[in-house]
Scaffold this active site. Structure first.
Site, mmCIF file in Angstrom:
data_model
loop_
_atom_site.group_PDB
_atom_site.id
_atom_site.type_symbol
_atom_site.label_atom_id
_atom_site.label_comp_id
_atom_site.label_asym_id
_atom_site.label_seq_id
_atom_site.Cartn_x
_atom_site.Cartn_y
_atom_site.Cartn_z
ATOM 1 N N GLU A 188 -2.254 -6.975 7.554
ATOM 2 C CA GLU A 188 -0.971 -6.956 8.250
ATOM 3 C C GLU A 188 -1.058 -7.814 9.513
ATOM 4 O O GLU A 188 -2.153 -8.183 9.960
ATOM 5 C CB GLU A 188 -0.640 -5.494 8.614
ATOM 6 C CG GLU A 188 0.707 -5.268 9.260
ATOM 7 C CD GLU A 188 1.856 -5.733 8.396
ATOM 8 O OE1 GLU A 188 2.162 -6.950 8.463
ATOM 9 O OE2 GLU A 188 2.448 -4.913 7.677
ATOM 10 N N HIS B 186 0.820 -1.214 0.000
ATOM 11 C CA HIS B 186 0.000 0.000 0.000
ATOM 12 C C HIS B 186 0.854 1.264 0.000
ATOM 13 O O HIS B 186 2.035 1.250 0.378
ATOM 14 C CB HIS B 186 -0.943 0.012 1.207
ATOM 15 C CG HIS B 186 -0.219 0.043 2.525
ATOM 16 N ND1 HIS B 186 0.331 1.202 3.056
ATOM 17 C CD2 HIS B 186 0.052 -0.933 3.426
ATOM 18 C CE1 HIS B 186 0.894 0.948 4.218
ATOM 19 N NE2 HIS B 186 0.749 -0.352 4.468
#
Length: 214
Positions: free
Chosen positions: A86, A11
């Site tokens: 994550e 990202h």
């Protein structure tokens, strides 16, 4: 044998990345620089006329908005999957690197030593995280055998994918960087994984930050 290729995208930058604050599962948006990075990444894929068969993304907003740049430019819809998030960093989430060392020195030491079983007081152990990421990657590979997949996720998650493809042990220190909005290629030939290219940021105008969340 059919080769399945993955283009793995981290990202774009967030305010927490810039502040060296550990995000984990905390749902932090892209900052202005991160939005530009996402656009540059998508434009780079368009410039090489990349042909891909599916787009997957973590459901956290920083990944989903990065994937949106691809959706907009290519006219496709991303498949959101929470398994691509994550690592949950437990009591370390929300702390800067400096604050973690000062406020939770024992937990920080455990984190730095890569204790494979410790869940960081409410988070995920490295083994749990690895099993989640590897399971998600294998599921996607099974569904798209012989195809090319774009996948937007996080620094720690991509590090786990690198470890899988390169056979790097979980307890070993980080071997590669995973910059914001970088392009990273791995593939599976039907019998084994391999790393094809890693940490490509040639499409970005400025330096990108490495990942902190391991």
């Amino acid at each position: 044998m059919k080769t399945t290729r993955f283009c793995l995208v981290r990202h774009g930058e967030t305010h927490w990345n810039a502040a060296r604050r550990m995000q984990g599962h905390t749902d932090i948006d892209l900052n202005d620089r991160g939005k530009i990075q996402a656009q540059q990444m998508a434009q780079a894929l368009k410039a090489i006329d990349l042909k891909f068969d599916a787009l997957y993304t973590s459901d956290l907003i920083r990944a989903a908005k990065t994937a949106h740049a691809i959706e907009h430019l290519f006219g496709v819809n991303a498949i959101a999957d929470a398994a691509l998030r994550e690592r949950h960093l437990g009591s370390l989430q929300g702390l800067t690197i400096e604050d973690a060392q000062r406020l939770k020195p024992d937990l920080w030491q455990i984190h730095m030593e890569r204790d494979l079983e410790h869940e960081l007081l409410g988070g995920e152990s490295i083994k749990q995280f690895a099993n989640r990421i590897h399971g998600a990657l294998e599921k996607i590979r099974y569904l798209h055998e012989g195809q090319t997949i774009l996948l937007v996720s996080h620094g720690g998650a991509l590090d786990m994918m690198y470890r899988l493809a390169s056979k790097q042990p979980l307890e070993a220190e980080k071997a590669v960087s995973v910059p914001n909005a970088s392009l990273n290629w791995i593939s599976h030939n039907g019998s084994s994984w391999k790393v094809e290219q890693w940490a490509d940021t040639n499409h970005l105008n400025n330096l990108a930050l490495d990942n902190l969340d391991l």
